[in-house]
Design a protein around this motif. Structure first.
Motif, short mmCIF file in Angstrom:
data_model
loop_
_atom_site.label_atom_id
_atom_site.label_comp_id
_atom_site.label_asym_id
_atom_site.label_seq_id
_atom_site.Cartn_x
_atom_site.Cartn_y
_atom_site.Cartn_z
N ASN A 250 0.75 -1.19 -0.03
CA ASN A 250 0.22 0.22 0.11
C ASN A 250 1.18 1.31 0.13
O ASN A 250 0.56 2.16 -0.77
N LEU A 251 2.00 1.28 0.85
CA LEU A 251 2.75 2.38 0.98
C LEU A 251 3.36 2.66 -0.45
O LEU A 251 3.37 3.98 -0.90
N ILE A 252 3.81 1.83 -1.08
CA ILE A 252 4.82 1.97 -2.29
C ILE A 252 3.67 2.43 -3.40
O ILE A 252 4.11 3.43 -4.24
N ILE A 254 1.23 4.40 -2.60
CA ILE A 254 0.76 5.69 -2.17
C ILE A 254 2.08 6.57 -2.47
O ILE A 254 1.74 7.61 -3.07
N MET A 255 2.97 6.15 -2.28
CA MET A 255 4.39 7.07 -2.50
C MET A 255 4.47 7.26 -4.12
O MET A 255 5.21 8.10 -4.61
N LYS A 256 4.13 6.47 -5.06
CA LYS A 256 4.08 6.40 -6.61
C LYS A 256 2.99 7.66 -6.91
O LYS A 256 3.38 8.36 -7.83
N THR A 257 1.94 7.55 -6.24
CA THR A 257 1.02 8.71 -6.78
C THR A 257 1.09 9.85 -5.96
O THR A 257 0.65 10.82 -6.31
N GLY A 258 1.96 9.94 -4.85
CA GLY A 258 2.30 11.24 -4.35
C GLY A 258 1.08 11.81 -3.23
O GLY A 258 0.69 12.86 -2.92
N ASP A 259 0.49 10.68 -2.52
CA ASP A 259 -0.77 10.96 -1.69
C ASP A 259 -0.16 11.11 -0.42
O ASP A 259 -0.09 10.13 0.18
#
Length: 362
Positions: A250-252, A254-259
């Protein structure tokens, strides 16, 4: 055969004296590794921010020694003073992993180590110090015996060596966002043996800030090594490892989308889950302090009232890492100065940020 073990003889020694220096940073885990097996292998993968300002500088000097006995000749100095305790820890590490450093048969070492942060500041220094040690040892071997390792090969061996000294140190070998541990995600190139930089992350996370509130600078009541060992019989052992893998996925994403808002949710859950595991261990222990909880409540209130993506994480101790993007740094700094420093021991808050990784000077 272990590909990180090099074979050579004294005749192949091309530099019998020399000096090098490495500076290596600490890191803060976003997805925590808690529990290990085998020889320093993680029970779940982890992801961290490599920091910039919280770092260790190690100067290494070497010279040829008489004879070829399998013994370690080492002098260790910490902040300009001979340090027998640290020297013995490093000596034991070298003895336990002698096959990785056969050059120690022929060379004596002198190491001088300095931290950019006070040793009593409550920041775990094992990641910065052990990664600096690993980089120095691998560089000495490469240079003294002219192994002609590429930069990539040297860093790969260094992260392998750093892991053996301190699991989290494996992640400090690389800049930015780093993973350690095996995962099925295509973005994760690390394994249980080595760490690796995570690519494809949104730019907003590449200059994230980490302001470290030193709630308690004292030594922890329970070492991280002992805490990891308690996971062997923990009632939530398998649930934790499954959840950590899901959290990583989930974190990866999210960090790809910048949320940044979703980032806050996962990072804070991970921090509290880590401490929950400690409190549910047998024996149970609590590393958070009243001021730890006070800072957490202040952060939640600030985020709710201001609508700004400030969040917290914790390592295996009482101190609070405040994480926030660069575009709100002015508002967060004002908040820290006005409402957080009173909960820090001697008002100590160390302002750090995501960094560019280790650096060699000599």
């Amino acid at each position: 055969m272990n590909t990180y073990i090099k074979q050579y003889t004294k005749k192949e020694l091309v530099e019998d004296t020399g000096r090098i220096s490495w500076t290596s940073p600490s890191n803060i885990a976003l997805i925590k590794y808690w529990g290990k097996h085998g020889k320093q292998l993680p029970c779940n993968p982890s992801v961290s921010f490599t920091l910039s300002e919280s770092k260790t500088t190690m100067d290494f000097s070497w010279s040829i020694k008489d004879g070829g006995k399998d013994e370690i000749v080492l002098d260790f100095y910490f902040e300009n003073k001979k340090n027998a305790l640290f020297e013995e820890k490093i000596r034991k590490f070298l003895e336990d992993n002698f096959e990785l450093f056969p050059f120690l048969k022929y060379l004596s070492l002198e190491i001088e180590s300095v931290n950019s942060f006070p040793h009593s500041a409550g920041i775990a220094s094992s990641a910065s110090s052990m990664s600096a040690l690993a980089l120095g040892l691998c560089s000495i071997e490469n240079q003294a015996f002219d192994l002609n390792l590429s930069d990539g090969e040297l860093l790969e061996k260094a992260t392998y060596v750093a892991r053996l000294a301190s699991g989290s140190a494996a992640r400090s070998i690389f800049p930015g966002i780093v993973s350690w541990g095996k995962s099925d995600l295509e973005e994760i190139k690390s394994s249980d043996l080595i760490a690796s930089k995570v690519e494809g992350i949104a730019d907003i996370f590449k200059n994230y800030h980490d302001s470290i509130v030193i709630v308690d600078a004292g030594e922890k009541a329970v070492s991280s090594r002992a805490g990891h060992a308690l996971m062997e019989d923990h009632p939530f052992r398998e649930v934790r490892f499954q959840h950590a893998n899901k959290q990583l996925e989930n974190l990866i994403t999210i960090m790809k989308t910048g949320d940044v808002d979703k980032f806050c949710e996962i990072v804070e859950t991970e921090a509290l889950e880590l401490h929950g595991l400690m409190m549910n261990s047998t024996p149970s222990y609590t590393l958070m302090r009243p001021n730890t909880l006070a800072v957490i409540e202040k952060v939640r209130k600030f985020r709710s009232e201001k609508g700004l993506a400030l969040c917290f994480t914790l390592d295996a101790g009482p101190n609070v890492h405040l994480l926030y993007p660069d575009n709100i740094s002015r508002e967060v700094t004002e908040f820290i100065n006005s409402e957080i420093t009173e909960f820090a021991e001697n008002g100590l808050v160390i302002h750090d940020r995501v960094g560019s990784g280790p650096e060699r000077f000599l």
